[in-house]
Motif scaffolding. Structure first.
Motif, short mmCIF file in Angstrom:
data_model
loop_
_atom_site.label_atom_id
_atom_site.label_comp_id
_atom_site.label_asym_id
_atom_site.label_seq_id
_atom_site.Cartn_x
_atom_site.Cartn_y
_atom_site.Cartn_z
N ASP A 1 -9.91 -5.30 16.30
CA ASP A 1 -9.75 -4.16 15.40
C ASP A 1 -8.73 -4.47 14.31
O ASP A 1 -8.94 -4.15 13.14
CB ASP A 1 -9.32 -2.91 16.17
N GLN B 1 -2.78 4.10 9.28
CA GLN B 1 -3.35 3.04 10.12
C GLN B 1 -2.30 1.98 10.45
O GLN B 1 -2.27 1.46 11.57
CB GLN B 1 -4.57 2.41 9.44
N THR C 1 -8.77 -7.77 7.25
CA THR C 1 -9.81 -8.24 6.34
C THR C 1 -10.05 -7.21 5.24
O THR C 1 -10.26 -7.57 4.06
CB THR C 1 -11.13 -8.48 7.11
N LYS C 2 -9.97 -5.97 5.59
CA LYS C 2 -10.22 -4.90 4.63
C LYS C 2 -9.04 -4.69 3.67
O LYS C 2 -9.25 -4.41 2.48
CB LYS C 2 -10.51 -3.60 5.40
N TYR C 3 -7.82 -4.83 4.16
CA TYR C 3 -6.66 -4.43 3.34
C TYR C 3 -5.72 -5.55 2.92
O TYR C 3 -4.76 -5.30 2.21
CB TYR C 3 -5.86 -3.34 4.08
N TRP D 1 0.81 -1.21 0.00
CA TRP D 1 0.00 0.00 0.00
C TRP D 1 0.85 1.26 0.00
O TRP D 1 1.87 1.34 0.67
CB TRP D 1 -0.92 0.03 1.23
N ARG E 1 -10.12 -6.85 11.71
CA ARG E 1 -11.03 -6.13 10.81
C ARG E 1 -10.22 -5.36 9.76
O ARG E 1 -10.56 -5.33 8.58
CB ARG E 1 -11.92 -5.17 11.59
N PHE E 2 -9.16 -4.72 10.25
CA PHE E 2 -8.27 -3.97 9.35
C PHE E 2 -7.65 -4.91 8.32
O PHE E 2 -7.63 -4.60 7.12
CB PHE E 2 -7.19 -3.27 10.18
N VAL F 1 -4.02 4.41 4.68
CA VAL F 1 -3.69 3.03 5.05
C VAL F 1 -2.36 3.01 5.79
O VAL F 1 -2.22 2.34 6.82
CB VAL F 1 -3.65 2.11 3.81
#
Length: 128
Positions: A119, A51, A125-127, A43, A122-123, A48
């Protein structure tokens, strides 16, 4: 009022459990940091990357908390061993208070760490 009696052998047993849990968390943090390294190469988006930096800082912080908890447990173990050498399993109010504080600290860290993991997953899973 219920009074909790803590025997040295029971405190030692609980310490052993906590040390195993802390060692597991430390290994997990290594794995999480490896995931961060993978994502940094994928990325370039500033949000991103921000984060990623946030999670890196959280993992460093939690690594320090783990070290502090380990040190507290070792210090407490040393006090228990010293008392055990006297051949007495006497009620040591300070030792008991210290143990109850360690227990509370572990419970608090368990909750905080579990939230961080949720958390982070979840992060991921998204990226990922």
């Amino acid at each position: 009022m219920i009074t909790e009696v803590l025997f040295n052998s029971n405190m030692h047993f609980e310490h052993t459990q906590w040390k195993g849990e802390l060692a597991f968390w430390r290994d997990e943090l290594k794995s999480f940091n490896n995931r961060l390294s993978e994502l940094v190469t994928r990325w370039t988006d500033k949000e991103v990357l921000s984060q990623l930096e946030h999670y890196q800082n959280e993992f460093i912080f939690h690594g320090g908390v783990i070290e502090d908890l380990q040190e507290n447990i070792e210090e407490h173990e040393t006090r228990i061993a010293g008392q055990s050498k006297t051949g007495k399993n006497a009620l040591d109010v300070q030792l008991t208070k210290k143990h109850l504080k360690c227990r509370k600290d572990m419970e608090t860290q368990r909750q905080i760490y579990a939230e961080l993991k949720k958390d982070f997953f979840r992060f991921l899973t998204k990226y990922m």
